[in-house]
Design a protein around this motif. Structure first.
Motif, short mmCIF file in Angstrom:
data_model
loop_
_atom_site.label_atom_id
_atom_site.label_comp_id
_atom_site.label_asym_id
_atom_site.label_seq_id
_atom_site.Cartn_x
_atom_site.Cartn_y
_atom_site.Cartn_z
N PRO A 1 -32.58 14.80 -26.21
CA PRO A 1 -33.09 15.30 -27.50
C PRO A 1 -33.13 16.82 -27.61
N ILE A 2 -33.50 17.51 -26.54
CA ILE A 2 -33.59 18.98 -26.64
C ILE A 2 -32.20 19.58 -26.76
N ARG A 3 -31.24 19.03 -26.08
CA ARG A 3 -29.86 19.52 -26.25
C ARG A 3 -29.41 19.30 -27.69
N LYS A 4 -29.73 18.16 -28.25
CA LYS A 4 -29.35 17.89 -29.64
C LYS A 4 -30.06 18.84 -30.59
N LEU A 5 -31.28 19.22 -30.27
CA LEU A 5 -32.02 20.16 -31.11
C LEU A 5 -31.37 21.54 -31.08
N LEU A 6 -30.96 22.00 -29.90
CA LEU A 6 -30.49 23.38 -29.75
C LEU A 6 -29.02 23.58 -30.10
N GLU A 7 -28.19 22.58 -29.87
CA GLU A 7 -26.75 22.79 -29.99
C GLU A 7 -26.30 23.34 -31.35
N PRO A 8 -26.86 22.89 -32.48
CA PRO A 8 -26.42 23.47 -33.75
C PRO A 8 -26.68 24.97 -33.84
N HIS A 9 -27.64 25.46 -33.07
CA HIS A 9 -28.00 26.88 -33.12
C HIS A 9 -27.17 27.72 -32.14
N PHE A 10 -26.23 27.06 -31.46
CA PHE A 10 -25.30 27.77 -30.57
C PHE A 10 -23.88 27.79 -31.14
N GLU A 11 -23.66 27.12 -32.26
CA GLU A 11 -22.30 26.92 -32.76
C GLU A 11 -21.60 28.25 -33.05
N GLY A 12 -20.47 28.44 -32.42
CA GLY A 12 -19.63 29.61 -32.69
C GLY A 12 -20.07 30.88 -31.98
N THR A 13 -21.19 30.86 -31.24
CA THR A 13 -21.72 32.11 -30.68
C THR A 13 -20.86 32.65 -29.55
N LEU A 14 -20.50 31.80 -28.59
CA LEU A 14 -19.62 32.28 -27.52
C LEU A 14 -18.27 32.71 -28.08
#
Length: 838
Positions: free
Chosen positions: A547-560
């Motif tokens: 669940p925590i990975r699912k919570l955070l992943e949208p907020h990492f999209e495209g950053t790297l």
């Protein structure tokens, strides 16, 4: 014996007799009247007269006939009971403590560290399994677990030597990078966002207007209506999420330009031969980095064309600079903080008023640097007097500096980080100014600029400058050349004129220093780079369904993806930052790394409410949009994360027993990992409550969304405005120069080529809004959250919708800067992306 105990025994015996009556043959009425001390009945087969067993008596009637239905019922009940018993035994036998290692020399861990489930028998559900084997239903099979889980119940973490196992690919936190050393960075993880939408947004919202700007600014004209209409169609095509629609509209746009009669445009377009490969490069590289590189060469070709027209370091006139801005901002909302008329040849408004200068401290790209002043700020190196203070405040009886200091109404910006500044790095200069601001006694009024010193220590070249007396600040007259432009009044004294010029130069030195600070420290170091350890720890520690990975992943999209582009072309040797910002690129890289590490090593201090407390800006200035709107957003995010965590973990204890969360935490606090310090409930690295974890996750989300938006998107409105916000001082700006004139202020502005670099780069970076905060279903992935999580997501979205309406209302309040002069729309949720992707 106590009466209560006798009563209990009596009731128990009656209950047993009731059971016998229910399941035994014979006349129920007879058995209902049995005395409590009666002997059990002996059962006789009516056909043979022989005694039969109690079990047989249950399935035959008093005539000896078999009761088939009863027998079948009993068999089914018995089978179910036996199966449950076998499952229980199987579950207990297969349950094991989570091991430290898969090796034979495993040791059992502390009960509070690694166990994810609870000791129990058969699992009625296997939440960490995609399916179950058929034998599971009979008690001796296991769930077919997702990667990272094991055990009959899929509740035993697969750990490797006490650390998280990496399930999909080899990946470690590393601390070396060819361009930005010292930051965890893994180039192999750089992938494109989940669709072409980012590239479409970047091209349609940013690149295309920049190209049109390049073409038409050079001939000092606005584009004709049919080009503007084509540009509008192109912008609208970005909403269709189709690269080919965008490409078609782009071709139509250039076709419109090519049909124009003006030869200068045709010649310039004809010189951009490198642009021909953009489409093919995009097709061959889905990340879009190659295509952007081609567009970079295309841009350089345009700059070469400009250099052929304007030889040397040509500097535009102020009207030419104004016309650059008119194309970027047709409403010209911020232009008139510099001039009264686009044809003005001197910065009339910039010298007359400091309202916008003070306002930019609160809404610009560096809105979190202003701090309350302390007594130590005032000494021989910054000798502000009561006379300077009273002149700036322009109030009768405005009080003393000491009184304002005691009341917490004085505020500082101090660029001591730049030390002695930068002297002539390829013609670029960087000052290290101090600036003092004050809130009037009527604290509802605007922030007032009191004094500026261009370097840390005063000198003849860079003395302390107090704000000019209001009586000399409007001595301008309209020229009689028909342009309606203004100049200094002929009756104005030379002393007053020089005072206004020196003040304009001092303000520009602050703006240039803030540009360097914001771009490298506030923006790149404290948002882009800060996110990388969290992205990598999430990838390493959590399985993909956690669940925590699912919570955070949208907020990492495209950053790297965008960080790699920045490292390769923006903050590299010969990149844009190297060209238009004063510090040598190695110093710039070091500042970025240092600022990132400062954030990570003082993690708890970066919780948004704490940042205002630490800087003494929790209540004053009264009108502070970044604070006021930012706290609305922060509170909505923390409510969302806490809501989410209470669904995930029923208690703090359950949270602390999550092995993946422990792995995530251990990676981040490790000196070889995320390097976090001053973190945890007590600031000493301990994670204890869901409430703290909610704030912890909220800070990650806030940094990738609201904080980045607050520092990035003002680039379009403020950063791209060259005369107000140059990225460097292009002259030393000495205030004791012989024959000082308005030309000395002009000399601090960039040459044409570098002006285009600044305008186009900052306009592009401040234009692209890819996805929206909290719109996971619409803008990230359909069905990303389901069940109770989806319900929580909808509550979060409702909160965002509500605060959007609050911000709209704030921008309409008359008598305020945001209502009358310059509305603050940066932190509206619909303007705030989920992640750093530009």
């Amino acid at each position: 014996m106590p009466a209560t105990l006798l009563d209990f025994r009596s009731k128990s015996k009656r209950a047993m007799q009731s059971f016998v009556r229910t399941f035994g043959p014979g006349d129920p009425d007879d058995e209902a009247n049995l005395p409590m001390d009666a002997k059990p009945r002996r059962w006789v087969d009516p056909k043979t007269g022989k005694e039969i067993s109690r079990l047989k008596s249950v399935v035959v009637d008093d005539k000896g006939n078999l009761l088939l239905k009863r027998l079948i019922t009993i068999c089914i009940v018995g089978a179910i009971g036996a199966a449950c018993f076998l499952m229980y035994v199987s579950g207990v036998a297969s349950y094991q403590e989570a091991p430290v290692s898969v090796k034979e020399e495993t040791t059992v861990q502390d009960d509070n560290t690694l166990r994810w489930g609870s000791k129990r028998g058969f699992c009625m559900t296997c939440v960490n399994a995609p399916y179950r084997g058929w034998s599971w239903w009979f008690g001796w099979g296991e769930c077919k677990c997702h990667a990272g889980w094991s055990g009959a119940c899929c509740d035993i973490p697969m750990l490797n030597n006490g650390e998280c196992a990496l399930y999909d690919e080899e990946l470690v936190l590393i601390h070396d990078h060819s361009v930005v050393p010292g930051i965890p960075f893994h180039k192999d993880l750089v992938t494109s966002p989940c669709s072409n939408a980012w590239s479409i947004d970047a091209l349609g919202q940013g690149v295309a207007p920049v190209v049109v700007n390049m073409l038409y600014n050079i001939i000092d004209e606005r584009p004709p209506d049919y080009v503007v209409e084509s540009l509008d169609d192109l912008h609208a095509a970005t909403k269709e999420n189709s690269y080919w629609s965008l490409l078609w509209e782009t071709l139509k746009l250039f076709a419109a330009i090519f049909t124009d009669d003006r030869g200068a445009e045709y010649d310039m377009l004809n010189s951009l031969t490198e642009c021909e490969g953009v489409a093919s490069d995009y097709a061959s590289d889905s990340t879009g980095l190659t295509a952007l590189s081609t567009m970079g060469r295309c841009y350089e070709a345009e700059m070469d064309a400009l250099d052929e027209v304007y030889t040397g370091q040509y500097k535009p006139t102020l009207p030419e600079y104004n016309n650059f801005w008119r194309l970027i901002d047709p409403e010209e909302s911020i232009l008139f903080a510099m001039v009264d008329n686009v044809n003005d040849t001197i910065p009339v408004a910039w010298m007359r008023s400091d309202d916008m200068f003070g306002w930019l401290r609160l809404v610009g790209s560096n809105p979190d640097m202003l701090r309350v002043a302390v007594a130590a700020d005032f000494n021989s190196n910054f000798d502000v007097t009561d006379a300077i203070y009273n002149t700036a405040m322009g109030e009768s009886g405005s009080g003393t500096l000491d009184a304002a200091l005691a009341e917490g109404r004085l505020f500082m910006m101090d660029f001591s980080i730049f030390g002695g500044g930068v002297s002539d790095n390829d013609g670029k200069y960087l000052h290290a100014p101090k600036a003092l601001f004050a809130v009037p006694q009527d604290t509802s009024k605007r922030l007032v600029t009191v004094a500026i010193q261009m370097m840390q220590e005063p000198s003849d070249e860079y003395p302390l400058m107090g704000a000019p007396d209001p009586s000399i600040r409007d001595q301008f007259v309209e020229k009689d050349d028909g342009t309606k432009s203004k100049d200094f009044s002929p009756t104005m004294s030379e002393s007053d004129k020089q005072t206004l010029i020196k003040w304009a130069m001092s303000k520009t030195a602050v703006q240039a220093a803030e540009s360097s600070y914001f771009e490298v420290v506030t923006h790149f170091g404290r948002t882009h780079l800060v996110m990388e350890p969290f992205m990598m720890a999430t990838k390493i520690a959590f399985h993909e369904t956690h669940p925590i990975r699912k919570l955070l992943e949208p907020h990492f999209e495209g950053t790297l993806h965008i960080n790699q582009g920045a490292v390769d072309s923006l903050i590299s040797v010969g990149g844009v930052i190297d060209k238009i910002f004063p510090p040598p690129i190695t110093v710039t890289q070091s500042l970025a790394v240092t600022s990132c590490k400062d954030f990570l090593e003082n993690f708890n201090d970066n919780m948004l409410p704490k940042t205002f407390e630490k800087r003494g800006t929790s209540t004053l200035p009264a009108e502070y949009p970044f604070r006021d709107d930012g706290l609305l957003l922060w509170n909505a995010i923390t409510d969302w994360t806490l809501d989410y965590l209470k669904i995930t973990y029923s208690s703090d204890s359950k949270m602390r027993k999550d092995p993946w969360l422990k792995c995530f935490w251990d990676l981040l606090v490790s000196v070889d990992g995320g390097m976090l310090k001053n973190v945890g409930d007590n600031g000493h690295g301990v994670l204890y409550t869901r409430e703290y974890l909610a704030e912890f996750l909220a800070l990650i989300i806030w940094t990738g969304s609201g904080q980045h938006a607050a520092t990035n998107f003002p680039q379009k409105d403020v950063g791209a405005h060259i005369t107000m916000n140059p990225t460097a001082a292009w002259a030393d700006g000495k205030l004791n120069a012989a024959g000082l004139s308005i030309q000395n202020w002009f000399d601090m502005l960039p040459p044409l080529h570098e002006a285009f670099d600044q305008l186009n780069t900052e306009y592009l970076l401040g234009s692209v809004h890819y996805n929206r905060l909290g719109r996971y279903e619409e803008d990230y992935r359909n069905g990303h959250f389901t069940g109770a999580y989806r319900d929580a997501e909808l509550r979060f979205q409702a909160a965002l919708d509500n605060l959007e309406s609050i911000i709209v209302a704030r921008n309409q309040v008359s008598g305020t800067m945001r209502g009358d002069v310059f509305p603050y729309i940066i932190l509206m949720p619909d303007n705030t992306p989920n992640s750093i992707n530009i």
